[in-house]
Enzyme design. Structure first.
Site, mmCIF file in Angstrom:
data_model
loop_
_atom_site.group_PDB
_atom_site.id
_atom_site.type_symbol
_atom_site.label_atom_id
_atom_site.label_comp_id
_atom_site.label_asym_id
_atom_site.label_seq_id
_atom_site.Cartn_x
_atom_site.Cartn_y
_atom_site.Cartn_z
ATOM 1 N N HIS A 273 0.840 -1.203 0.000
ATOM 2 C CA HIS A 273 0.000 0.000 0.000
ATOM 3 C C HIS A 273 0.868 1.242 0.000
ATOM 4 C CE1 HIS A 273 0.648 -1.374 4.140
ATOM 5 N NE2 HIS A 273 0.622 -0.107 4.511
ATOM 6 N N HIS B 148 0.930 5.139 1.109
ATOM 7 C CA HIS B 148 0.279 6.162 1.922
ATOM 8 C C HIS B 148 0.404 7.500 1.195
ATOM 9 C CE1 HIS B 148 0.441 3.941 5.929
ATOM 10 N NE2 HIS B 148 1.338 3.251 5.240
HETATM 11 P P1 AMP Z 1 1.755 0.235 7.412
HETATM 12 O O1 AMP Z 1 2.378 0.468 8.760
HETATM 13 O O2 AMP Z 1 2.479 0.934 6.303
HETATM 14 O O3 AMP Z 1 1.532 -1.243 7.134
HETATM 15 O O4 AMP Z 1 0.347 0.937 7.473
HETATM 16 C C1 AMP Z 1 -0.853 0.291 7.697
HETATM 17 C C2 AMP Z 1 -1.906 1.371 7.797
HETATM 18 O O5 AMP Z 1 -3.178 0.765 7.685
HETATM 19 C C3 AMP Z 1 -1.895 2.136 9.126
HETATM 20 O O6 AMP Z 1 -1.678 3.515 8.861
HETATM 21 C C4 AMP Z 1 -3.270 1.872 9.711
HETATM 22 O O7 AMP Z 1 -3.811 2.994 10.343
HETATM 23 C C5 AMP Z 1 -4.073 1.476 8.483
HETATM 24 N N1 AMP Z 1 -5.200 0.593 8.729
HETATM 25 C C6 AMP Z 1 -5.201 -0.576 9.407
HETATM 26 N N2 AMP Z 1 -6.412 -1.148 9.363
HETATM 27 C C7 AMP Z 1 -7.199 -0.338 8.605
HETATM 28 C C8 AMP Z 1 -8.564 -0.389 8.180
HETATM 29 N N3 AMP Z 1 -9.365 -1.400 8.527
HETATM 30 N N4 AMP Z 1 -9.027 0.637 7.430
HETATM 31 C C9 AMP Z 1 -8.217 1.661 7.096
HETATM 32 N N5 AMP Z 1 -6.934 1.762 7.446
HETATM 33 C C10 AMP Z 1 -6.421 0.776 8.204
#
Ligand code: AMP
Ligand code: ZN
Length: 136
Positions: free
Chosen positions: A98, A100
């Protein structure tokens, strides 16, 4: 599969979508660094950016280029950070690639990582090591 982003793609978990097509989905991060923080994912599951096929990565990046100005407009931002955490050590919590898109506002009190310093001939050493690794 236990992947929460795959569950979002399937509709088994809720999300606040801002864009969707056959291959990609973008939705609001539940815990935004700034409001309007968006996550952009391919619908197919790939663990990290490096595991994502090149063509899909290119199209993902092209989509980020379309979405980022809209995120900035909506958030009243003057800039944005594009972040991809790769691997647990780098802070990757969700093992589904993903991007950001983090809108940045003047005086939002977020600070860049502090820079370290190279000693003696370390710069040359690191450049040589990277160049050597590229040859493999
Ligand atoms: P990473 O640390 O790059 O893997 O980021 C994962 C991101 O996913 C974090 O910023 C979380 O806040 C976000 N996240 C986790 N679960 C969900 C969800 N169900 N809906 C939207 N964002 C999420
Ligand atoms: Zn997944």
């Amino acid at each position: 599969m236990d992947c929460i982003f795959c569950k979002i793609v399937k509709g088994d978990l809720p999300s606040t979508k801002v864009y969707e097509d056959k291959r990609f989905l973008a939705f609001l991060d539940l815990n935004p660094i700034n409001k309007g923080h968006v996550l952009v994912i391919p619908k197919d599951h790939h663990n990290t950016f490096l595991n994502t096929p090149v063509d899909l990565s290119k199209d993902l990046l092209a989509l980020v280029k379309t979405l980022a100005p809209a995120v900035m407009t909506a958030s009243g931002a003057n800039g944005f950070n594009l972040l991809v955490n790769n691997g647990k050590t780098a802070g990757q919590l969700v093992d589904h690639v993903h991007f950001h898109i983090i809108p940045r506002l003047k005086d939002d009190n977020l600070h860049h990582w502090p820079g370290k310093q190279y000693l003696d001939n370390e710069m040359e050493l690191f450049s040589k090591k990277i160049i050597k690794a590229l040859e493999k």
